[in-house]
Design an enzyme around this catalytic site. Sequence first.
Site, PDB file in Angstrom:
ATOM      1  CE1 TYR A  36      -3.805   2.348   0.629  1.00 45.39           C
ATOM      2  CE2 TYR A  36      -2.283   3.445   2.109  1.00 45.39           C
ATOM      3  CZ  TYR A  36      -3.461   3.445   1.383  1.00 45.39           C
ATOM      4  OH  TYR A  36      -4.279   4.545   1.420  1.00 45.39           O
ATOM      5  CD1 TRP A  59      -1.530   7.524  -0.664  1.00 50.42           C
ATOM      6  CD2 TRP A  59      -1.659   9.366  -1.935  1.00 50.42           C
ATOM      7  NE1 TRP A  59      -2.791   8.049  -0.527  1.00 50.42           N
ATOM      8  CE2 TRP A  59      -2.899   9.183  -1.288  1.00 50.42           C
ATOM      9  CE3 TRP A  59      -1.496  10.459  -2.780  1.00 50.42           C
ATOM     10  CZ2 TRP A  59      -3.977  10.050  -1.474  1.00 50.42           C
ATOM     11  CZ3 TRP A  59      -2.570  11.330  -2.959  1.00 50.42           C
ATOM     12  CH2 TRP A  59      -3.793  11.113  -2.311  1.00 50.42           C
TER      13      TRP A  59
HETATM   14  N1  LIG Z   1      -1.494   8.324  12.536  1.00 47.42           N
HETATM   15  C1  LIG Z   1      -1.975   8.368  11.295  1.00 47.42           C
HETATM   16  N2  LIG Z   1      -1.441   7.586  10.347  1.00 47.42           N
HETATM   17  C2  LIG Z   1      -1.889   7.647   9.081  1.00 47.42           C
HETATM   18  C3  LIG Z   1      -2.952   8.511   8.733  1.00 47.42           C
HETATM   19  C4  LIG Z   1      -3.532   9.312   9.754  1.00 47.42           C
HETATM   20  O1  LIG Z   1      -4.475  10.084   9.521  1.00 47.42           O
HETATM   21  N3  LIG Z   1      -3.004   9.226  11.018  1.00 47.42           N
HETATM   22  N4  LIG Z   1      -3.400   8.555   7.431  1.00 47.42           N
HETATM   23  C5  LIG Z   1      -3.206   7.362   6.629  1.00 47.42           C
HETATM   24  C6  LIG Z   1      -3.493   7.612   5.218  1.00 47.42           C
HETATM   25  S1  LIG Z   1      -5.037   8.256   4.877  1.00 47.42           S
HETATM   26  C7  LIG Z   1      -2.639   7.281   4.217  1.00 47.42           C
HETATM   27  S2  LIG Z   1      -3.186   7.400   2.601  1.00 47.42           S
HETATM   28  C8  LIG Z   1      -1.289   6.742   4.493  1.00 47.42           C
HETATM   29  C9  LIG Z   1      -0.231   7.223   3.516  1.00 47.42           C
HETATM   30  O2  LIG Z   1       0.880   6.396   3.607  1.00 47.42           O
HETATM   31  P1  LIG Z   1       1.884   6.181   2.371  1.00 47.42           P
HETATM   32  O3  LIG Z   1       1.158   6.295   1.083  1.00 47.42           O
HETATM   33  O4  LIG Z   1       2.657   4.935   2.613  1.00 47.42           O
HETATM   34  O5  LIG Z   1       2.847   7.430   2.535  1.00 47.42           O
HETATM   35  P2  LIG Z   1       3.888   8.104   1.543  1.00 47.42           P
HETATM   36  O6  LIG Z   1       4.807   8.914   2.391  1.00 47.42           O
HETATM   37  O7  LIG Z   1       3.166   8.820   0.464  1.00 47.42           O
HETATM   38  O8  LIG Z   1       4.704   6.860   0.977  1.00 47.42           O
HETATM   39  C10 LIG Z   1       5.039   6.716  -0.341  1.00 47.42           C
HETATM   40  C11 LIG Z   1       6.443   6.145  -0.456  1.00 47.42           C
HETATM   41  O9  LIG Z   1       6.682   5.882  -1.840  1.00 47.42           O
HETATM   42  C12 LIG Z   1       7.963   6.401  -2.219  1.00 47.42           C
HETATM   43  N5  LIG Z   1       7.879   6.714  -3.655  1.00 47.42           N
HETATM   44  C13 LIG Z   1       7.447   7.835  -4.263  1.00 47.42           C
HETATM   45  N6  LIG Z   1       7.467   7.699  -5.601  1.00 47.42           N
HETATM   46  C14 LIG Z   1       7.935   6.452  -5.849  1.00 47.42           C
HETATM   47  C15 LIG Z   1       8.162   5.710  -7.043  1.00 47.42           C
HETATM   48  O10 LIG Z   1       7.935   6.178  -8.145  1.00 47.42           O
HETATM   49  N7  LIG Z   1       8.618   4.432  -6.891  1.00 47.42           N
HETATM   50  C16 LIG Z   1       8.868   3.870  -5.686  1.00 47.42           C
HETATM   51  N8  LIG Z   1       9.293   2.614  -5.629  1.00 47.42           N
HETATM   52  N9  LIG Z   1       8.666   4.567  -4.544  1.00 47.42           N
HETATM   53  C17 LIG Z   1       8.191   5.825  -4.624  1.00 47.42           C
HETATM   54  C18 LIG Z   1       8.188   7.585  -1.322  1.00 47.42           C
HETATM   55  O11 LIG Z   1       9.567   7.871  -1.212  1.00 47.42           O
HETATM   56  C19 LIG Z   1       7.541   7.104  -0.005  1.00 47.42           C
HETATM   57  O12 LIG Z   1       8.468   6.423   0.788  1.00 47.42           O
HETATM   58  O13 LIG Z   1      -0.908   7.089   5.831  1.00 47.42           O
HETATM   59  C20 LIG Z   1      -1.866   6.659   6.797  1.00 47.42           C
HETATM   60  N10 LIG Z   1      -1.336   6.847   8.130  1.00 47.42           N
HETATM   61  N1  LIG Z   2      -1.051  18.560   2.560  1.00 44.45           N
HETATM   62  C1  LIG Z   2      -1.515  17.308   2.564  1.00 44.45           C
HETATM   63  N2  LIG Z   2      -2.788  17.062   2.169  1.00 44.45           N
HETATM   64  C2  LIG Z   2      -3.269  15.794   2.180  1.00 44.45           C
HETATM   65  C3  LIG Z   2      -2.465  14.691   2.552  1.00 44.45           C
HETATM   66  C4  LIG Z   2      -1.123  14.974   2.969  1.00 44.45           C
HETATM   67  O1  LIG Z   2      -0.357  14.067   3.346  1.00 44.45           O
HETATM   68  N3  LIG Z   2      -0.694  16.284   2.962  1.00 44.45           N
HETATM   69  N4  LIG Z   2      -2.981  13.419   2.533  1.00 44.45           N
HETATM   70  C5  LIG Z   2      -4.183  13.168   1.727  1.00 44.45           C
HETATM   71  C6  LIG Z   2      -4.847  11.916   2.120  1.00 44.45           C
HETATM   72  S1  LIG Z   2      -4.072  10.453   1.681  1.00 44.45           S
HETATM   73  C7  LIG Z   2      -6.047  11.863   2.751  1.00 44.45           C
HETATM   74  S2  LIG Z   2      -6.773  10.345   3.060  1.00 44.45           S
HETATM   75  C8  LIG Z   2      -6.763  13.087   3.136  1.00 44.45           C
HETATM   76  C9  LIG Z   2      -7.321  12.971   4.567  1.00 44.45           C
HETATM   77  O2  LIG Z   2      -8.274  13.931   4.812  1.00 44.45           O
HETATM   78  P1  LIG Z   2      -9.013  13.970   6.244  1.00 44.45           P
HETATM   79  O3  LIG Z   2      -9.201  12.601   6.736  1.00 44.45           O
HETATM   80  O4  LIG Z   2     -10.190  14.840   6.149  1.00 44.45           O
HETATM   81  O5  LIG Z   2      -7.923  14.769   7.061  1.00 44.45           O
HETATM   82  P2  LIG Z   2      -7.144  14.751   8.427  1.00 44.45           P
HETATM   83  O6  LIG Z   2      -6.067  15.754   8.173  1.00 44.45           O
HETATM   84  O7  LIG Z   2      -6.750  13.393   8.876  1.00 44.45           O
HETATM   85  O8  LIG Z   2      -8.179  15.315   9.499  1.00 44.45           O
HETATM   86  C10 LIG Z   2      -8.968  16.472   9.272  1.00 44.45           C
HETATM   87  C11 LIG Z   2      -9.412  17.090  10.589  1.00 44.45           C
HETATM   88  O9  LIG Z   2     -10.222  16.189  11.337  1.00 44.45           O
HETATM   89  C12 LIG Z   2     -10.245  16.647  12.680  1.00 44.45           C
HETATM   90  N5  LIG Z   2     -10.611  15.531  13.564  1.00 44.45           N
HETATM   91  C13 LIG Z   2      -9.872  14.443  13.849  1.00 44.45           C
HETATM   92  N6  LIG Z   2     -10.559  13.628  14.699  1.00 44.45           N
HETATM   93  C14 LIG Z   2     -11.750  14.221  14.947  1.00 44.45           C
HETATM   94  C15 LIG Z   2     -12.915  13.866  15.728  1.00 44.45           C
HETATM   95  O10 LIG Z   2     -12.992  12.816  16.362  1.00 44.45           O
HETATM   96  N7  LIG Z   2     -13.968  14.713  15.679  1.00 44.45           N
HETATM   97  C16 LIG Z   2     -13.950  15.865  14.961  1.00 44.45           C
HETATM   98  N8  LIG Z   2     -15.052  16.595  14.937  1.00 44.45           N
HETATM   99  N9  LIG Z   2     -12.870  16.233  14.255  1.00 44.45           N
HETATM  100  C17 LIG Z   2     -11.794  15.430  14.227  1.00 44.45           C
HETATM  101  C18 LIG Z   2      -8.827  17.156  12.938  1.00 44.45           C
HETATM  102  O11 LIG Z   2      -8.883  18.334  13.753  1.00 44.45           O
HETATM  103  C19 LIG Z   2      -8.272  17.414  11.532  1.00 44.45           C
HETATM  104  O12 LIG Z   2      -7.831  18.746  11.333  1.00 44.45           O
HETATM  105  O13 LIG Z   2      -5.888  14.201   3.084  1.00 44.45           O
HETATM  106  C20 LIG Z   2      -5.194  14.300   1.826  1.00 44.45           C
HETATM  107  N10 LIG Z   2      -4.559  15.598   1.778  1.00 44.45           N
HETATM  108 MO   LIG Z   3      -5.144   8.685   2.603  1.00 44.42          MO
END
Ligand SMILES: Nc1nc2c(c(=O)[nH]1)N[C@H]1C(S)=C(S)[C@@H](COP(=O)(O)OP(=O)(O)OC[C@H]3O[C@@H](n4cnc5c(=O)[nH]c(N)nc54)[C@H](O)[C@@H]3O)O[C@H]1N2
Ligand SMILES: Nc1nc2c(c(=O)[nH]1)N[C@H]1C(S)=C(S)[C@@H](COP(=O)(O)OP(=O)(O)OC[C@H]3O[C@@H](n4cnc5c(=O)[nH]c(N)nc54)[C@H](O)[C@@H]3O)O[C@H]1N2
Ligand SMILES: [Mo]
Length: 750
Positions: A108, A110
């Site tokens: 998994y 991005w």
């Molecule tokens: N505590 C907490 N944890 C969370 C979340 C949260 O809200 N709270 N959010 C979760 C969510 S929604 C998501 S989507 C995940 C995201 O988690 P990930 O998608 O695993 O995070 P990235 O840092 O985007 O990891 C992408 C990796 O791919 C590498 N990469 C980039 N381009 C390439 C390429 O072309 N080839 C190869 N081989 N590698 C490449 C980058 O260097 C990086 O190490 O995290 C989750 N984790």
């Molecule tokens: N710049 C930037 N943008 C991103 C990403 C990134 O890595 N960087 N990741 C992308 C990805 S993979 C995803 S999935 C989306 C995620 O998008 P979301 O899931 O919407 O985003 P989060 O930033 O995890 O949380 C948004 C807000 O939820 C509030 N929150 C958390 N828990 C609670 C709760 O229990 N109750 C209430 N009422 N509020 C709460 C927090 O204050 C936080 O600011 O964002 C995307 N956008």
């Molecule tokens: Mo995500």
Amino acid sequence: MHLFASHLGTFEVEYGADGPRLLPFRHDPDPSPVGLAYLDLVRHPARVLSPMVRAGWLENPHDPQARRLRGRDRFVPMPWPEVASLIADTLVRTRDQYGNQGIFGGSYGWASAGRFHHAQSQLKRLLNLSGGFTSAVNTYSYGAAAVLLPHVLGPDYKDACDTAPSWSDIDQGCELLVGFGGFRLSNAQVEAGGTGAHRAGPALRAMAAKGKRIVVFSPSAADAPAGPNVTHHFVRPNTDAAVMLGLCHTILASGALDRGLVDRCTSGFDAFADYLTGSTDGIVKSAAWAAAISGVSEDAIQALARSLVASPSLVHVSWSLQRARFGEQPYWAAIALGCMAGHVGKPGCGFAFGLTAVNSAGQPVRRLKGPAFDQGRNPVRHHIPVARITELLEGEHETMDYDGQVLLLPKIGLVWWAGGNPFHHHQDLNRLADAFRRPETIIVTDSLWTATARHADIVLPAALPFERSDIAASSRDNWLIHSRRIMAPPPGVLTDHDGLRHVASAMGLDAAFTEGRSESEWIAHLYEGYRARYPELPDAETFFEYGYAGLDLFDAAPAPADHFRAFVADPAAHPLRTPSGRIVLSSPAIAGFGYNDHPGHPSWMEPEECLLSDAAAAYPFHLLSPQPATRLHSQLQHAGPSQGSKRHGLEVVEINPGDAAHYGIADGAIVEIHNERGRILATARFASHLMRKVLVLPTGSWFEPHEDNRGRVDRGSNPNTLTSIRPTSTLSQATAPNSCLVAIRPSLGP
Ligand SMILES: Nc1nc2c(c(=O)[nH]1)N[C@H]1C(S)=C(S)[C@@H](COP(=O)(O)OP(=O)(O)OC[C@H]3O[C@@H](n4cnc5c(=O)[nH]c(N)nc54)[C@H](O)[C@@H]3O)O[C@H]1N2
Ligand SMILES: Nc1nc2c(c(=O)[nH]1)N[C@H]1C(S)=C(S)[C@@H](COP(=O)(O)OP(=O)(O)OC[C@H]3O[C@@H](n4cnc5c(=O)[nH]c(N)nc54)[C@H](O)[C@@H]3O)O[C@H]1N2
Ligand SMILES: [Mo]
């Protein structure tokens, strides 16, 4: 035009005296400042520059003792042809010993934008050609909703942007927008696959500034946009479902419920109503009850219940709310509330999820179905819900309950991860590190020495996105971008495709893997696939020369919410694909699964880790870990915006000044945050917009475990050192990092 495409959008490339630089794309009204810094990675301090193999593994790959060194061992460089045959032999050996299901290729993450150089697709194609692998289903982003919503709304509303009405419909048709979880506008910089024009942030900001009535519930007032008619309520984390149930009960008890819509368009309302009135469990889910749980005032809940019915309204929930224990419940409760308020089916009204989480939610385009690089077919049926990786590798259980099924968990001999960073994204990283020491072999393909790469046996270096050409396109965007290579990768570094091609050759699969095409022939082939579908696109030569194509879909395509419009207008003629054909407010199927953590209708359950629970005596703070404003997850950690946002080299954690005073923490002081799972260092910043007893620490800062006189500490400030792998529920087995209690104290160390 020379363009560069990324998940943070499209940029123009200008070549000056001191090398190339990125400029905003001229058609983008709101370019991402983080994306503009992409080329900071050119001189990355943690670049992998050649294939590397861990010394201990090379000596004896079968020795379980030597595996304990994973994450601490030395690596030796190895040329591509040699490492490719080493991997080919290891894959065959693993297959013979464990079967193909003993290879975990879920991988998994991005990765980066680009339809051809999509790291996972490349890896999965090779693994499929060699007999398949155990895979992963669903996402970290939307894991709970994607399993619940097919039961409630039908499979047509499974994807993360499916419920959102268009911004223009909300602007015109909705008079009251209620946002649980608010709108974290820094998130809208991002779109998986890229975008030509960021529209979500500007759309919400303009609406708020114009005086749209918006009510936000969040532990952080920073989640509310600026505007004259915007109200913010503090809510205890993880208690939003209780507020929604209190709103539902108030509507029911006040006689304001117009049963017309509920009777015509929903099934199972009576069982849900019995729960609201307490006739099933003796607890009336009144506004007073909800106020005691959530901290929102009873008056505010009652007043809002009246407004929700009286004006055309939209109940909106951020994705973050379902990334918590029992995270299905606020989603199901919001759907029930939207139905009871009575405005589902009106333009821009009803219920919706994910606006501003990414740019594409709320875009009236669901058409651009692009050809993806073909992964082939996986003959292995074994799979896990994506966030159960620790349990899979630990191998303590042979089965796992999930969505009414019993999944078989095979024994894993080899893990291959490409384009994702589990030591960023997964929970309880100390436990993950132990689980990663179980399989015989770990292979990681990444450009950088991430913590995941450091926990591998074989590390393959991948070209960064500006070191290759590609087509970028997202299915909900009307742009196709030719992302053009800006510079060559360092010697020894290959694209994922080229690296895998070496392995394919060593396995005798070269012809099947490449189909005889070069990389540029593949990219041209993908473009022809688009052209076959959208004849209005220019011919390939023009497209690649011009740099982009914008399909004129915005005005032509219907808004996704029109699907509910047709259904509500005539549910018999346009039924939902649910068992009842209607919106399911209590589900016999889910009730029949008999899971004690997921009842058959929207419910309030108290998470084991929240401010109400017993555990809060020892760990008095609720830690939230939203997405980083200055990075994409763990990517661009070393670029200017991310580095510039750190203090004392550490990630910044927000704390309410009153709490800080109570615990003797100064603004800018280094703090230790800890619980039974781990301990991290971070720098405190006072945030009066934050409610008491809540800490906010964004994700993505790199995990850096060290030993000090108190034991193991993560100097990388990664919140996942502290979060738990406890799932949302047995139904979806999704990730729940937003249910996490911690303690905080000033750091004793230097
Ligand atoms: N505590 C907490 N944890 C969370 C979340 C949260 O809200 N709270 N959010 C979760 C969510 S929604 C998501 S989507 C995940 C995201 O988690 P990930 O998608 O695993 O995070 P990235 O840092 O985007 O990891 C992408 C990796 O791919 C590498 N990469 C980039 N381009 C390439 C390429 O072309 N080839 C190869 N081989 N590698 C490449 C980058 O260097 C990086 O190490 O995290 C989750 N984790
Ligand atoms: N710049 C930037 N943008 C991103 C990403 C990134 O890595 N960087 N990741 C992308 C990805 S993979 C995803 S999935 C989306 C995620 O998008 P979301 O899931 O919407 O985003 P989060 O930033 O995890 O949380 C948004 C807000 O939820 C509030 N929150 C958390 N828990 C609670 C709760 O229990 N109750 C209430 N009422 N509020 C709460 C927090 O204050 C936080 O600011 O964002 C995307 N956008
Ligand atoms: Mo995500």
